[in-house]
Design a protein around this motif. Structure first.
Motif, PDB file in Angstrom:
ATOM      1  N   ASN A   1       0.826  -1.219   0.000  1.00  0.00           N
ATOM      2  CA  ASN A   1       0.000   0.000   0.000  1.00  0.00           C
ATOM      3  C   ASN A   1       0.859   1.267   0.000  1.00  0.00           C
ATOM      4  O   ASN A   1       0.623   2.195   0.781  1.00  0.00           O
ATOM      5  N   ASN A   2       1.865   1.261  -0.847  1.00  0.00           N
ATOM      6  CA  ASN A   2       2.768   2.393  -1.090  1.00  0.00           C
ATOM      7  C   ASN A   2       3.761   2.647   0.048  1.00  0.00           C
ATOM      8  O   ASN A   2       4.554   3.590  -0.041  1.00  0.00           O
ATOM      9  N   VAL A   3       3.748   1.840   1.082  1.00  0.00           N
ATOM     10  CA  VAL A   3       4.629   2.048   2.222  1.00  0.00           C
ATOM     11  C   VAL A   3       5.784   1.043   2.163  1.00  0.00           C
ATOM     12  O   VAL A   3       5.533  -0.161   2.017  1.00  0.00           O
ATOM     13  N   PRO A   4       7.034   1.502   2.270  1.00  0.00           N
ATOM     14  CA  PRO A   4       8.159   0.552   2.266  1.00  0.00           C
ATOM     15  C   PRO A   4       8.119  -0.313   3.525  1.00  0.00           C
ATOM     16  O   PRO A   4       8.052   0.210   4.631  1.00  0.00           O
ATOM     17  N   ILE A   5       8.148  -1.630   3.337  1.00  0.00           N
ATOM     18  CA  ILE A   5       8.043  -2.565   4.448  1.00  0.00           C
ATOM     19  C   ILE A   5       9.405  -3.122   4.833  1.00  0.00           C
ATOM     20  O   ILE A   5       9.736  -3.261   6.004  1.00  0.00           O
ATOM     21  N   ASP A   6      10.189  -3.471   3.848  1.00  0.00           N
ATOM     22  CA  ASP A   6      11.479  -4.095   4.127  1.00  0.00           C
ATOM     23  C   ASP A   6      12.472  -3.647   3.061  1.00  0.00           C
ATOM     24  O   ASP A   6      12.311  -3.976   1.895  1.00  0.00           O
ATOM     25  N   ASP A   7      13.460  -2.884   3.449  1.00  0.00           N
ATOM     26  CA  ASP A   7      14.492  -2.437   2.513  1.00  0.00           C
ATOM     27  C   ASP A   7      15.850  -3.028   2.870  1.00  0.00           C
ATOM     28  O   ASP A   7      16.889  -2.486   2.489  1.00  0.00           O
ATOM     29  N   SER A   8      15.848  -4.125   3.593  1.00  0.00           N
ATOM     30  CA  SER A   8      17.102  -4.722   4.051  1.00  0.00           C
ATOM     31  C   SER A   8      17.966  -5.233   2.901  1.00  0.00           C
ATOM     32  O   SER A   8      19.157  -5.455   3.060  1.00  0.00           O
ATOM     33  N   GLY A   9      17.373  -5.424   1.743  1.00  0.00           N
ATOM     34  CA  GLY A   9      18.138  -5.894   0.593  1.00  0.00           C
ATOM     35  C   GLY A   9      18.787  -4.795  -0.219  1.00  0.00           C
ATOM     36  O   GLY A   9      19.570  -5.084  -1.135  1.00  0.00           O
ATOM     37  N   MET A  10      18.505  -3.559   0.097  1.00  0.00           N
ATOM     38  CA  MET A  10      19.127  -2.443  -0.633  1.00  0.00           C
ATOM     39  C   MET A  10      20.611  -2.454  -0.304  1.00  0.00           C
ATOM     40  O   MET A  10      21.005  -2.360   0.861  1.00  0.00           O
ATOM     41  N   PRO A  11      21.456  -2.509  -1.331  1.00  0.00           N
ATOM     42  CA  PRO A  11      22.887  -2.733  -1.104  1.00  0.00           C
ATOM     43  C   PRO A  11      23.561  -1.641  -0.271  1.00  0.00           C
ATOM     44  O   PRO A  11      24.394  -1.945   0.568  1.00  0.00           O
TER      45      PRO A  11
END
Lengths: 114, 111
Positions: free
Chosen positions: A51-61
């Motif tokens: 729903n347009n909200v970032p939930i998990d960005d742990s994979g962003m290098p």
């Protein structure tokens, strides 16, 4: 339905330049995923939104990568500054919120950083 | 140890044979398992999913799950040259919505 739309399909840029990848998910899908695929590492999840909200960005290098989803029909993945090791195919996928495994992938953007 | 492991292949089978693709996973709490097919230069597409131990059949495809051994497989009966692709095993991360993919097994079906 047109499916997930990504642009551009191919991008060639020089090291240090900013790169913006774009994605339009399938209408009605509440979840959006950004992946990167390389021969060595396979398909890696970078970030996903519900729903347009970032939930998990742990994979962003690293901090050079950022993603936004300003509305339900558009998302961007930005790399600034780009490096040769960022060369890969970047996929966007979307799914219904209650069926996150049923991901529909876009055609991908092949990024080459020289 | 990688979360999801697959043999990269290529696995070569003659047309009409059974192709067997295997996958192991490390998270014992995983409950849901998926097979995606990816043709060269194309994007992955979901072909099978399985939640319970045992077999699940869909046409020429059978998914097999053994949670005790943390092992998932995909059998393709009567393999066709059009089945030549990379098959990605994916596991739904425990407690989350995200899929963890293996690096895929390349299947080559020769006429």
């Amino acid at each position: 339905d047109a499916g997930v739309i990504q642009s551009p399909r191919h991008e060639v840029t020089e090291m240090g330049q900013e790169v913006t990848l774009r994605c339009k998910p399938i209408s009605g899908h509440n979840s959006l995923f950004w992946y990167r695929q390389t021969m060595m590492r396979g398909l890696e999840l970078l970030i996903y939104f519900n729903n347009n909200v970032p939930i998990d960005d742990s994979g962003m290098p690293e901090d050079r990568f950022s993603a936004k989803m300003p509305n339900a029909s558009f998302s961007t993945l930005k790399i600034q500054p780009s490096e040769p090791r960022d060369s890969a195919v970047y996929f966007c996928a979307s799914s219904p919120f209650d069926r996150g495994y049923e991901q529909y992938f876009g055609p991908g953007t092949r990024l080459t950083v020289t | 140890q990688k979360e999801v492991e697959q043999n990269s292949g290529p696995l070569s089978v003659p047309e009409g044979a059974i192709a067997s693709l295997n996958c192991t996973y490390s998270d014992r709490g995983s409950q849901s398992f998926f097979w995606y097919r990816q043709y060269s230069g194309k994007s992955p597409e979901l072909i099978m999913f399985i939640y319970s131990n045992g077999d699940k059949e869909d046409g020429r495809f059978t998914a097999q799950l053994n949670k005790a051994s943390q092992y998932v497989s995909l059998l393709i009966r009567d393999s066709q040259p059009s089945d030549s692709a990379t098959y990605l095993c994916a596991v739904l991360n425990t407690g989350f919505q995200k899929l963890v993919f293996g690096t895929g097994t390349r299947l080559l079906v020769s006429p």
